[in-house]
Design a protein around this motif. Sequence first.
Motif, mmCIF file in Angstrom:
data_model
loop_
_atom_site.group_PDB
_atom_site.id
_atom_site.type_symbol
_atom_site.label_atom_id
_atom_site.label_comp_id
_atom_site.label_asym_id
_atom_site.label_seq_id
_atom_site.Cartn_x
_atom_site.Cartn_y
_atom_site.Cartn_z
ATOM 1 N N SER B 26 0.831 -1.202 0.000
ATOM 2 C CA SER B 26 0.000 0.000 0.000
ATOM 3 C C SER B 26 0.870 1.259 0.000
ATOM 4 O O SER B 26 2.035 1.222 0.414
ATOM 5 C CB SER B 26 -0.923 0.013 1.225
ATOM 6 O OG SER B 26 -0.155 0.113 2.415
ATOM 7 N N GLN B 28 0.492 3.719 1.915
ATOM 8 C CA GLN B 28 0.745 4.065 3.319
ATOM 9 C C GLN B 28 1.981 3.329 3.852
ATOM 10 O O GLN B 28 2.711 3.875 4.686
ATOM 11 C CB GLN B 28 -0.472 3.700 4.188
ATOM 12 C CG GLN B 28 -1.693 4.559 3.976
ATOM 13 C CD GLN B 28 -2.489 4.174 2.744
ATOM 14 O OE1 GLN B 28 -2.191 3.182 2.083
ATOM 15 N NE2 GLN B 28 -3.507 4.959 2.436
ATOM 16 N N THR B 29 2.197 2.133 3.375
ATOM 17 C CA THR B 29 3.397 1.392 3.804
ATOM 18 C C THR B 29 4.649 2.094 3.317
ATOM 19 O O THR B 29 5.632 2.227 4.058
ATOM 20 C CB THR B 29 3.341 -0.050 3.278
ATOM 21 O OG1 THR B 29 2.230 -0.718 3.887
ATOM 22 C CG2 THR B 29 4.611 -0.817 3.609
ATOM 23 N N SER B 32 5.176 5.148 5.476
ATOM 24 C CA SER B 32 5.679 4.788 6.806
ATOM 25 C C SER B 32 7.128 4.339 6.748
ATOM 26 O O SER B 32 7.905 4.602 7.667
ATOM 27 C CB SER B 32 4.816 3.678 7.416
ATOM 28 O OG SER B 32 3.523 4.138 7.688
#
Lengths: 131, 70
Positions: B26, B28-29, B32
Motif C-alpha cells: 500500500s 501508506q506502507t 511509513s
Amino acid sequence: MKRNQKLWYLGYPAAAILAAAAVWGGVPEAVRLALGVAAAALVGVCHTSLLHEKMLRTDPDYRVAVLDERNLALREKAGNIANAANLALMGIAAVVFLGLGYTVPALVVWGLITVNPLILIGISSLLEKRM
Amino acid sequence: MKNRLEELRRARGINQEELARALEVSRQTIGSLENGRYNPSILLAFRIARYFGLPIEEIFIYEEESGDEA
C-alpha cells in the motif's frame, strides 16, 4: 479452487437445513430462535468468505489492502487490543449479571473469561510447531 | 532504522503510489517506511533492494542503539 474454499459452499445447504429445522422441526421457541440465528450467521459468514476469496483473486487493490504486511501487522495489534478490551467488558458484564441476581449468566461469562487464556495457550502451542 | 528510500525514489522520478504498486504494497506502507515509522520485513526489504538494483545495506542503514552495546 482450493478445497477449503469449496467448504464454504457447504454452508448454504447447512444453513438451509438449520432453517428448515427451525420452521418445521417442531422445536421449542428458544431452540427455533437459536436455529434461525445460526442459519443466518452461517449464510453471512459463508457468503462473506466466498466474496473475500473472489476479491483476493480479481481485485488487485483489495489484495494489496488485505495482504500488505503493514496492514497485517496493524490488524494483529488491533486484534490483540480488542481481545483484551473484550475480556474486560465481559468481566464487567459478569459483575453486572451478579448485581442483578442473574447467577447462571454470570457464571457462563466467567467461564468464558477463564477459558480464554487456555485457548490462547493452545493456539500458541499449535503455531509454535508450525513456525 | 534509517533508510534512503525517499532519496532513491525521488532520484528515479516516481511517486509513492507508483513505488507501492511496483512492490505490491500500500502507499501508506511506503510512506511509513520513508519516515521511519515502520521497518520492512526481510522479504519486502529484498524486493525493495531488487527493485532499485542495490544491496539491502545501501538502502537500509542499521544502527545499534546505544543501550544495546555490550
